[in-house]
Write a protein that holds these residues in place. Structure first.
Motif, PDB file in Angstrom:
ATOM      1  N   ALA A 123     -10.150  -1.925  -4.741  1.00  0.00           N
ATOM      2  CA  ALA A 123     -10.959  -0.717  -4.865  1.00  0.00           C
ATOM      3  C   ALA A 123     -11.628  -0.646  -6.233  1.00  0.00           C
ATOM      4  O   ALA A 123     -12.811  -0.305  -6.346  1.00  0.00           O
ATOM      5  CB  ALA A 123     -10.089   0.517  -4.638  1.00  0.00           C
ATOM      6  N   ALA A 124     -10.867  -0.978  -7.274  1.00  0.00           N
ATOM      7  CA  ALA A 124     -11.421  -0.941  -8.631  1.00  0.00           C
ATOM      8  C   ALA A 124     -12.498  -1.995  -8.816  1.00  0.00           C
ATOM      9  O   ALA A 124     -13.570  -1.722  -9.375  1.00  0.00           O
ATOM     10  CB  ALA A 124     -10.301  -1.136  -9.651  1.00  0.00           C
ATOM     11  N   VAL A 156       2.116   2.269  -3.485  1.00  0.00           N
ATOM     12  CA  VAL A 156       1.175   2.532  -4.579  1.00  0.00           C
ATOM     13  C   VAL A 156       1.201   4.015  -4.916  1.00  0.00           C
ATOM     14  O   VAL A 156       0.870   4.861  -4.083  1.00  0.00           O
ATOM     15  CB  VAL A 156      -0.257   2.107  -4.201  1.00  0.00           C
ATOM     16  N   TYR A 170      -3.098  -5.467  -2.112  1.00  0.00           N
ATOM     17  CA  TYR A 170      -3.989  -5.441  -3.273  1.00  0.00           C
ATOM     18  C   TYR A 170      -5.101  -4.407  -3.118  1.00  0.00           C
ATOM     19  O   TYR A 170      -6.155  -4.516  -3.738  1.00  0.00           O
ATOM     20  CB  TYR A 170      -4.604  -6.820  -3.512  1.00  0.00           C
ATOM     21  N   PHE A 187      -2.674   3.787  -8.856  1.00  0.00           N
ATOM     22  CA  PHE A 187      -4.038   3.624  -8.350  1.00  0.00           C
ATOM     23  C   PHE A 187      -5.051   4.056  -9.398  1.00  0.00           C
ATOM     24  O   PHE A 187      -6.041   3.369  -9.640  1.00  0.00           O
ATOM     25  CB  PHE A 187      -4.233   4.443  -7.074  1.00  0.00           C
ATOM     26  N   GLU A 188      -4.796   5.193 -10.029  1.00  0.00           N
ATOM     27  CA  GLU A 188      -5.728   5.684 -11.036  1.00  0.00           C
ATOM     28  C   GLU A 188      -5.798   4.761 -12.238  1.00  0.00           C
ATOM     29  O   GLU A 188      -6.881   4.536 -12.802  1.00  0.00           O
ATOM     30  CB  GLU A 188      -5.341   7.086 -11.494  1.00  0.00           C
ATOM     31  N   HIS A 227      -5.357  -1.343  -4.221  1.00  0.00           N
ATOM     32  CA  HIS A 227      -5.634  -0.650  -5.474  1.00  0.00           C
ATOM     33  C   HIS A 227      -6.506  -1.504  -6.395  1.00  0.00           C
ATOM     34  O   HIS A 227      -7.418  -0.999  -7.054  1.00  0.00           O
ATOM     35  CB  HIS A 227      -4.316  -0.303  -6.174  1.00  0.00           C
ATOM     36  N   PHE A 266       0.812  -1.217   0.000  1.00  0.00           N
ATOM     37  CA  PHE A 266       0.000   0.000   0.000  1.00  0.00           C
ATOM     38  C   PHE A 266       0.847   1.270   0.000  1.00  0.00           C
ATOM     39  O   PHE A 266       0.557   2.233  -0.719  1.00  0.00           O
ATOM     40  CB  PHE A 266      -0.942  -0.017   1.209  1.00  0.00           C
ATOM     41  N   PHE A 314      -5.377   1.489 -12.276  1.00  0.00           N
ATOM     42  CA  PHE A 314      -6.183   0.320 -11.914  1.00  0.00           C
ATOM     43  C   PHE A 314      -7.666   0.681 -11.885  1.00  0.00           C
ATOM     44  O   PHE A 314      -8.510  -0.103 -12.327  1.00  0.00           O
ATOM     45  CB  PHE A 314      -5.736  -0.246 -10.564  1.00  0.00           C
ATOM     46  N   TRP A 315      -7.986   1.862 -11.361  1.00  0.00           N
ATOM     47  CA  TRP A 315      -9.376   2.291 -11.322  1.00  0.00           C
ATOM     48  C   TRP A 315      -9.920   2.484 -12.731  1.00  0.00           C
ATOM     49  O   TRP A 315     -11.057   2.086 -13.022  1.00  0.00           O
ATOM     50  CB  TRP A 315      -9.493   3.594 -10.531  1.00  0.00           C
TER      51      TRP A 315
END
Length: 229
Positions: free
Chosen positions: A142-143, A87, A137, A92-93, A139, A84, A95-96
């Motif tokens: 969250a997606a 990341v 995990y 993060f973005e 990231h 975490f 993966f989202w």
């Protein structure tokens, strides 16, 4: 829209639009469908780009001589173990965008076109990360959790209008080219029943698509028989 169910639906007489970012990969899926007597075409598409998703749906729903599609499968995704604290905002973005935002774009365009027809199925391929966040995990989880909520919201909004929206929690490794190439030892150790079979996933998706509206599945959990819950 995706490799796992594409060959199965192609063999059922569907014309399949195989969409993805990597031309070689989607061309291979098209070739697999053709070998079983199916009909398919590759459409290079980045599902995180709104204009490309819109263009894909415009193409599929305006094809001369073919009935309008009644099935959309979203299967975009990525996965990587990252602690975490390591990341980055960019990771993060990314993966989202792939795991959630792309699902929104595909789901929205599917709804815009299927609702006026009063029928159709939209299937989202999810993961166990949508149900629980695991160490390193966050990231990814969250997606996937966001994608799961999109599917639930769409199901409640569009089910009464004849659109079947379902989410598949894929819990375990998929016995496909990517896993066989990247983790051959794991594949050998797991054996045929230790990984999710692509044809088996396709069969389940087909069954969901064919369900009577009096008993629709909104979410299904798929895992190998030896996978721990």
């Amino acid at each position: 829209m995706a490799a796992p169910p594409a060959a199965g639906f192609g063999s059922e007489g569907y014309h399949v639009y195989v969409a993805g970012r990597t031309e070689a990969k989607i061309a291979k899926v098209v070739d697999t469908i053709a070998k079983v007597g199916g009909s398919a075409e590759a459409v290079t598409t980045d599902a995180t780009k709104e204009s490309q998703v819109v263009a894909l749906f415009d193409r599929a729903f305006s094809a001369a001589g073919r009935a309008a599609p009644d099935l959309v499968v979203f299967n975009a995704g990525n996965n990587k173990r990252v602690e975490f604290r390591d990341v980055s905002a960019e990771l993060f973005e990314d993966f989202w965008r792939v795991g959630c935002f792309a699902g929104f774009l595909v789901g929205r365009e599917a709804a815009r076109r299927l609702v006026p027809l009063g029928r159709g199925t939209v299937l989202f391929t999810g993961a166990s990360g949508s149900m629980r966040g695991k160490t390193a995990y966050g990231h990814f989880a969250a997606a996937k959790a966001g994608l799961r909520m999109i599917s639930q919201s769409m199901a409640r909004e569009f089910g009464p209008q004849g659109i079947h929206v379902a989410h598949a929690v894929i819990d375990g490794g998929i016995n496909g080219d990517r896993l066989r190439a990247s983790q051959p030892t794991r594949v050998a150790e797991k054996g045929e029943t230790g990984l999710l079979g692509i044809d088996a996933i396709a069969e389940t998706y087909w069954q969901i698509h064919r369900q009577h509206p009096s008993a629709w599945t909104q979410e299904i959990d798929l895992r190998p028989s030896v996978e721990a819950y």
